[in-house]
Design a protein around this motif. Sequence first.
Motif, PDB file in Angstrom:
ATOM      1  N   ILE A  52       0.840  -1.196   0.000  1.00 23.23           N
ATOM      2  CA  ILE A  52       0.000   0.000   0.000  1.00 23.23           C
ATOM      3  C   ILE A  52       0.875   1.245   0.000  1.00 23.23           C
ATOM      4  O   ILE A  52       0.625   2.198  -0.744  1.00 23.23           O
ATOM      5  CB  ILE A  52      -0.966  -0.006   1.206  1.00 23.23           C
ATOM      6  N   ARG A  53       1.923   1.258   0.822  1.00 26.58           N
ATOM      7  CA  ARG A  53       2.828   2.415   0.881  1.00 26.58           C
ATOM      8  C   ARG A  53       3.503   2.668  -0.470  1.00 26.58           C
ATOM      9  O   ARG A  53       3.614   3.808  -0.903  1.00 26.58           O
ATOM     10  CB  ARG A  53       3.881   2.227   1.962  1.00 26.58           C
ATOM     11  N   ARG A  54       3.948   1.600  -1.117  1.00 24.13           N
ATOM     12  CA  ARG A  54       4.570   1.759  -2.446  1.00 24.13           C
ATOM     13  C   ARG A  54       3.567   2.347  -3.436  1.00 24.13           C
ATOM     14  O   ARG A  54       3.897   3.243  -4.213  1.00 24.13           O
ATOM     15  CB  ARG A  54       5.091   0.420  -2.968  1.00 24.13           C
ATOM     16  N   GLY A  55       2.346   1.819  -3.408  1.00 19.53           N
ATOM     17  CA  GLY A  55       1.310   2.317  -4.316  1.00 19.53           C
ATOM     18  C   GLY A  55       0.991   3.778  -4.068  1.00 19.53           C
ATOM     19  O   GLY A  55       0.812   4.555  -5.008  1.00 19.53           O
ATOM     20  N   ILE A  56       0.911   4.149  -2.788  1.00 16.91           N
ATOM     21  CA  ILE A  56       0.636   5.547  -2.442  1.00 16.91           C
ATOM     22  C   ILE A  56       1.761   6.442  -2.955  1.00 16.91           C
ATOM     23  O   ILE A  56       1.509   7.486  -3.556  1.00 16.91           O
ATOM     24  CB  ILE A  56       0.460   5.706  -0.918  1.00 16.91           C
ATOM     25  N   LYS A  57       2.991   6.029  -2.733  1.00 15.46           N
ATOM     26  CA  LYS A  57       4.137   6.839  -3.160  1.00 15.46           C
ATOM     27  C   LYS A  57       4.130   7.025  -4.678  1.00 15.46           C
ATOM     28  O   LYS A  57       4.270   8.146  -5.172  1.00 15.46           O
ATOM     29  CB  LYS A  57       5.445   6.182  -2.710  1.00 15.46           C
ATOM     30  N   ALA A 104       5.740  16.822   1.110  1.00 17.22           N
ATOM     31  CA  ALA A 104       4.758  17.123   2.155  1.00 17.22           C
ATOM     32  C   ALA A 104       3.492  16.296   1.956  1.00 17.22           C
ATOM     33  O   ALA A 104       2.903  15.798   2.927  1.00 17.22           O
ATOM     34  CB  ALA A 104       4.429  18.610   2.161  1.00 17.22           C
ATOM     35  N   ALA A 105       3.081  16.125   0.710  1.00 17.34           N
ATOM     36  CA  ALA A 105       1.893  15.323   0.416  1.00 17.34           C
ATOM     37  C   ALA A 105       2.122  13.868   0.805  1.00 17.34           C
ATOM     38  O   ALA A 105       1.240  13.224   1.390  1.00 17.34           O
ATOM     39  CB  ALA A 105       1.531  15.430  -1.064  1.00 17.34           C
ATOM     40  N   MET A 106       3.305  13.344   0.505  1.00 14.90           N
ATOM     41  CA  MET A 106       3.610  11.956   0.874  1.00 14.90           C
ATOM     42  C   MET A 106       3.669  11.787   2.384  1.00 14.90           C
ATOM     43  O   MET A 106       3.161  10.806   2.924  1.00 14.90           O
ATOM     44  CB  MET A 106       4.907  11.503   0.207  1.00 14.90           C
ATOM     45  N   GLU A 158     -14.950  -9.095  24.175  1.00 14.53           N
ATOM     46  CA  GLU A 158     -14.148  -8.147  23.410  1.00 14.53           C
ATOM     47  C   GLU A 158     -12.677  -8.273  23.765  1.00 14.53           C
ATOM     48  O   GLU A 158     -12.315  -8.405  24.929  1.00 14.53           O
ATOM     49  CB  GLU A 158     -14.592  -6.704  23.678  1.00 14.53           C
ATOM     50  N   THR A 159     -11.837  -8.238  22.757  1.00 12.09           N
ATOM     51  CA  THR A 159     -10.390  -8.210  22.937  1.00 12.09           C
ATOM     52  C   THR A 159      -9.854  -7.072  22.082  1.00 12.09           C
ATOM     53  O   THR A 159     -10.507  -6.628  21.143  1.00 12.09           O
ATOM     54  CB  THR A 159      -9.718  -9.529  22.491  1.00 12.09           C
ATOM     55  N   VAL A 160      -8.677  -6.602  22.400  1.00 18.52           N
ATOM     56  CA  VAL A 160      -8.052  -5.555  21.597  1.00 18.52           C
ATOM     57  C   VAL A 160      -7.034  -6.210  20.700  1.00 18.52           C
ATOM     58  O   VAL A 160      -6.143  -6.912  21.154  1.00 18.52           O
ATOM     59  CB  VAL A 160      -7.386  -4.481  22.493  1.00 18.52           C
ATOM     60  N   HIS A 161      -7.195  -5.994  19.402  1.00 18.78           N
ATOM     61  CA  HIS A 161      -6.293  -6.551  18.397  1.00 18.78           C
ATOM     62  C   HIS A 161      -4.959  -5.828  18.463  1.00 18.78           C
ATOM     63  O   HIS A 161      -4.904  -4.609  18.436  1.00 18.78           O
ATOM     64  CB  HIS A 161      -6.910  -6.394  17.010  1.00 18.78           C
ATOM     65  N   GLN A 162      -3.882  -6.575  18.539  1.00 18.40           N
ATOM     66  CA  GLN A 162      -2.546  -5.976  18.517  1.00 18.40           C
ATOM     67  C   GLN A 162      -2.154  -5.723  17.073  1.00 18.40           C
ATOM     68  O   GLN A 162      -2.250  -6.619  16.246  1.00 18.40           O
ATOM     69  CB  GLN A 162      -1.511  -6.910  19.181  1.00 18.40           C
ATOM     70  N   PRO A 163      -1.737  -4.499  16.758  1.00 16.70           N
ATOM     71  CA  PRO A 163      -1.410  -4.183  15.367  1.00 16.70           C
ATOM     72  C   PRO A 163      -0.208  -4.975  14.880  1.00 16.70           C
ATOM     73  O   PRO A 163       0.710  -5.268  15.636  1.00 16.70           O
ATOM     74  CB  PRO A 163      -1.096  -2.687  15.396  1.00 16.70           C
ATOM     75  N   ASP A 164      -0.287  -5.337  13.592  1.00 10.43           N
ATOM     76  CA  ASP A 164       0.862  -5.972  12.954  1.00 10.43           C
ATOM     77  C   ASP A 164       1.961  -4.936  12.834  1.00 10.43           C
ATOM     78  O   ASP A 164       1.715  -3.745  12.860  1.00 10.43           O
ATOM     79  CB  ASP A 164       0.493  -6.484  11.562  1.00 10.43           C
ATOM     80  N   ARG A 165       3.149  -5.412  12.681  1.00  5.37           N
ATOM     81  CA  ARG A 165       4.272  -4.497  12.534  1.00  5.37           C
ATOM     82  C   ARG A 165       4.076  -3.679  11.263  1.00  5.37           C
ATOM     83  O   ARG A 165       3.906  -4.223  10.173  1.00  5.37           O
ATOM     84  CB  ARG A 165       5.554  -5.301  12.423  1.00  5.37           C
ATOM     85  N   VAL A 166       4.050  -2.366  11.413  1.00  2.87           N
ATOM     86  CA  VAL A 166       3.841  -1.471  10.290  1.00  2.87           C
ATOM     87  C   VAL A 166       5.165  -1.273   9.574  1.00  2.87           C
ATOM     88  O   VAL A 166       6.173  -0.955  10.195  1.00  2.87           O
ATOM     89  CB  VAL A 166       3.268  -0.111  10.766  1.00  2.87           C
ATOM     90  N   ALA A 167       5.135  -1.461   8.278  1.00  2.06           N
ATOM     91  CA  ALA A 167       6.346  -1.312   7.481  1.00  2.06           C
ATOM     92  C   ALA A 167       6.755   0.149   7.449  1.00  2.06           C
ATOM     93  O   ALA A 167       5.922   1.047   7.419  1.00  2.06           O
ATOM     94  CB  ALA A 167       6.106  -1.823   6.059  1.00  2.06           C
TER      95      ALA A 167
END
Length: 118
Positions: free
Chosen positions: A53-58, A77-79, A105-114
């Motif tokens: 997703i990050r590559r596509g956004i860039k 700045a936009a990026m 209810e449980t809180v989902h732990q975020p995956d490691r963000v690239a």
Amino acid sequence: MLTTDRECRRGGERFAMPTLGEIEGKLIVSEVVAANCLRQLLAGPEAEPLSSIRRGIKQSLQKRCKKSGLCGEDTDAAMEYAFQLLDAAVDAVANQPKLDSNGRETVHQPDRVAAPPQ
């Protein structure tokens, strides 16, 4: 061009109203982030969806900013704003409560963000 912390910067109170360019820029960024996330969702499972997703956004933002005739500083700045928006969305989704097999209810732990591509 785009700042998420306008009021926190020195002198920011003088610029409480965003310019048309800032509004247009934020709309372009929002459109690009949403389109890339949706494209990734529809493409199917991938091992590293956030990096894709990050590559596509860039790539999309570089094309859109070049087409609009923005300078390098405005493109950067936009990026930066786009990645802040994506990170905020990832955090919001990660903090939403999930239900376990017992319906609690449980809180989902975020995956490691690239890290953002350089």
